[in-house]
Design a protein around this motif. Structure first.
Motif, PDB file in Angstrom:
ATOM      1  N   GLY A 214      14.610  96.600  -8.952  1.00  0.00           N
ATOM      2  CA  GLY A 214      15.353  97.295  -9.746  1.00  0.00           C
ATOM      3  C   GLY A 214      16.457  98.029  -9.213  1.00  0.00           C
ATOM      4  O   GLY A 214      17.031  98.927  -9.789  1.00  0.00           O
ATOM      5  N   VAL A 215      16.916  97.414  -7.935  1.00  0.00           N
ATOM      6  CA  VAL A 215      18.039  97.644  -7.423  1.00  0.00           C
ATOM      7  C   VAL A 215      19.207  96.685  -7.548  1.00  0.00           C
ATOM      8  O   VAL A 215      19.085  95.545  -7.352  1.00  0.00           O
ATOM      9  CB  VAL A 215      18.047  97.971  -5.772  1.00  0.00           C
ATOM     10  N   LEU A 216      20.190  96.965  -8.244  1.00  0.00           N
ATOM     11  CA  LEU A 216      21.464  96.020  -8.748  1.00  0.00           C
ATOM     12  C   LEU A 216      22.458  96.234  -7.710  1.00  0.00           C
ATOM     13  O   LEU A 216      22.680  97.365  -7.469  1.00  0.00           O
ATOM     14  CB  LEU A 216      21.848  96.402 -10.167  1.00  0.00           C
ATOM     15  N   VAL A 217      23.031  95.109  -7.499  1.00  0.00           N
ATOM     16  CA  VAL A 217      24.272  95.101  -6.244  1.00  0.00           C
ATOM     17  C   VAL A 217      25.364  94.321  -6.893  1.00  0.00           C
ATOM     18  O   VAL A 217      25.239  92.946  -7.150  1.00  0.00           O
ATOM     19  CB  VAL A 217      23.544  94.728  -5.065  1.00  0.00           C
ATOM     20  N   ASN A 218      26.492  94.929  -6.988  1.00  0.00           N
ATOM     21  CA  ASN A 218      27.473  94.343  -7.481  1.00  0.00           C
ATOM     22  C   ASN A 218      28.739  94.834  -6.768  1.00  0.00           C
ATOM     23  O   ASN A 218      28.851  95.641  -5.843  1.00  0.00           O
ATOM     24  CB  ASN A 218      27.678  94.600  -9.035  1.00  0.00           C
ATOM     25  N   ALA A 219      29.936  93.845  -7.097  1.00  0.00           N
ATOM     26  CA  ALA A 219      31.367  94.349  -6.381  1.00  0.00           C
ATOM     27  C   ALA A 219      32.184  94.426  -7.283  1.00  0.00           C
ATOM     28  O   ALA A 219      32.152  93.978  -8.303  1.00  0.00           O
ATOM     29  CB  ALA A 219      31.753  93.012  -5.441  1.00  0.00           C
ATOM     30  N   ALA A 220      33.169  95.432  -7.090  1.00  0.00           N
ATOM     31  CA  ALA A 220      34.295  95.609  -8.067  1.00  0.00           C
ATOM     32  C   ALA A 220      35.588  95.789  -7.544  1.00  0.00           C
ATOM     33  O   ALA A 220      35.683  96.174  -6.278  1.00  0.00           O
ATOM     34  CB  ALA A 220      34.001  97.226  -8.509  1.00  0.00           C
ATOM     35  N   ASP A 221      36.405  95.101  -8.129  1.00  0.00           N
ATOM     36  CA  ASP A 221      37.877  95.039  -7.547  1.00  0.00           C
ATOM     37  C   ASP A 221      38.565  96.144  -8.383  1.00  0.00           C
ATOM     38  O   ASP A 221      38.794  96.111  -9.865  1.00  0.00           O
ATOM     39  CB  ASP A 221      38.387  93.934  -7.946  1.00  0.00           C
ATOM     40  N   PRO A 222      39.101  97.363  -7.838  1.00  0.00           N
ATOM     41  CA  PRO A 222      39.890  98.266  -8.677  1.00  0.00           C
ATOM     42  C   PRO A 222      41.117  97.845  -8.913  1.00  0.00           C
ATOM     43  O   PRO A 222      41.661  98.664  -9.806  1.00  0.00           O
ATOM     44  CB  PRO A 222      39.847  99.449  -7.570  1.00  0.00           C
ATOM     45  N   GLY A 223      41.576  96.973  -8.382  1.00  0.00           N
ATOM     46  CA  GLY A 223      43.001  96.573  -8.849  1.00  0.00           C
ATOM     47  C   GLY A 223      44.007  97.227  -7.635  1.00  0.00           C
ATOM     48  O   GLY A 223      43.780  98.142  -6.845  1.00  0.00           O
ATOM     49  N   TRP A 224      45.222  97.066  -7.926  1.00  0.00           N
ATOM     50  CA  TRP A 224      46.302  97.673  -7.091  1.00  0.00           C
ATOM     51  C   TRP A 224      46.507  99.070  -7.548  1.00  0.00           C
ATOM     52  O   TRP A 224      47.185  99.283  -8.712  1.00  0.00           O
ATOM     53  CB  TRP A 224      47.597  96.985  -7.177  1.00  0.00           C
ATOM     54  N   THR A 225      46.043  99.966  -6.874  1.00  0.00           N
ATOM     55  CA  THR A 225      46.033 101.327  -7.474  1.00  0.00           C
ATOM     56  C   THR A 225      46.632 102.443  -6.527  1.00  0.00           C
ATOM     57  O   THR A 225      46.670 102.142  -5.077  1.00  0.00           O
ATOM     58  CB  THR A 225      44.452 101.748  -7.370  1.00  0.00           C
ATOM     59  N   ARG A 226      47.329 103.284  -6.772  1.00  0.00           N
ATOM     60  CA  ARG A 226      48.034 104.413  -6.235  1.00  0.00           C
ATOM     61  C   ARG A 226      47.006 105.339  -5.323  1.00  0.00           C
ATOM     62  O   ARG A 226      46.222 105.827  -5.967  1.00  0.00           O
ATOM     63  CB  ARG A 226      48.876 105.166  -7.214  1.00  0.00           C
ATOM     64  N   SER A 227      47.321 105.135  -4.061  1.00  0.00           N
ATOM     65  CA  SER A 227      46.212 105.888  -3.133  1.00  0.00           C
ATOM     66  C   SER A 227      46.901 105.726  -1.848  1.00  0.00           C
ATOM     67  O   SER A 227      48.060 105.194  -1.321  1.00  0.00           O
ATOM     68  CB  SER A 227      44.983 104.888  -3.292  1.00  0.00           C
ATOM     69  N   GLY A 228      46.005 106.123  -0.716  1.00  0.00           N
ATOM     70  CA  GLY A 228      46.506 106.022   0.702  1.00  0.00           C
ATOM     71  C   GLY A 228      46.799 104.473   1.163  1.00  0.00           C
ATOM     72  O   GLY A 228      47.806 104.105   1.717  1.00  0.00           O
TER      73      GLY A 228
END
Length: 234
Positions: free
Chosen positions: A178-192
């Motif tokens: 019942g535990v799902l594990v995935n990875a996400a690429d947010p892309g080049w995003t304005r941040s620190g």
């Protein structure tokens, strides 16, 4: 408010993409633990998010801090249903392989890989016991072996490739729990980390991690890498 009653913990949640993830998760009805190395930064973020957010002093490079923070979080909320491993650093200079700055490599791996691993080690057993959990590792296409075409930012790339491997191993180990594990690429995003010239705003960068963090019960999406809600090759 379909996720009311669930609790999410976001590491590196006090600014940038992490802060926006906390906002979006709270808007979907989750109680959100805003993890940050400084409690004052976490408290300031919580004031911006609203009453659904709770501050949590958390340094992912310290096993003691991780253990104490998760103990505090569990005491406050009863348990953690969603873990977003967002805390990360990019410390690379202009060196490219075969040259290596070992101090930078160690510091990068300690946050980007081992920090996420520490969090999973402490949080995931409670998810398994509850029969429900969502783990999202915030990564980068820079860590995709299939897309790797440059030696730029070597420590960062190696750390994210390793985080991708951890994602797949955790997903396989937790299959059927019942535990799902995935990875996400947010892309080049304005941040620190991304800087002010990045083409994406935090809301766009946070969308895919939040989507994976709120996959509905019965969904079997696990062990995969996504950008803009579309699969990327490992």
């Amino acid at each position: 408010m379909r996720h009311g009653g669930r609790t999410a913990l976001v590491t590196g949640g006090a600014r940038g993409i992490g802060l926006e993830m906390c906002r979006q998760l709270a808007a979907q009805g989750l109680r959100v633990l805003v993890g940050a190395r400084g409690r004052e930064a976490a408290e300031e973020a919580c004031r911006a998010i609203g009453p659904a957010a709770l501050p949590l002093a958390l340094d992912v490079t310290s096993a003691k801090s991780v253990t104490e923070a998760v103990r505090e979080a569990t005491g406050l909320t009863g348990g953690i249903d969603v873990l977003v491993n967002n805390a990360g650093v990019s410390l690379d200079r202009e060196l490219r392989p075969p040259y290596v700055d070992e101090d930078i490599l160690r510091a990068t791996l300690d946050t980007n890989l081992t920090g996420a691993w520490r969090m999973a080690e402490v949080v995931v057993p409670g998810m398994v016991e509850a029969g429900y959990g969502r783990v999202v590792n915030v990564t980068s296409s820079y860590g995709s072996l299939a897309l790797m075409d440059s030696g730029r930012h070597p420590a960062y790339r190696i750390s994210k490739a390793s985080l991708n491997a951890l994602t797949r191993m955790l997903a396989a180990e937790l299959s059927g729990t019942g535990v799902l594990v995935n990875a996400a690429d947010p892309g080049w995003t304005r941040s620190g980390m991304g800087g002010p010239s990045a083409p994406r705003g935090p809301a766009e960068g946070a969308d895919t991690p939040v989507w994976l963090a709120t996959l509905p019960e019965g969904d079997e999406t696990t062990g995969r890498l996504f950008a803009d809600r579309r699969p990327l090759p490992w």
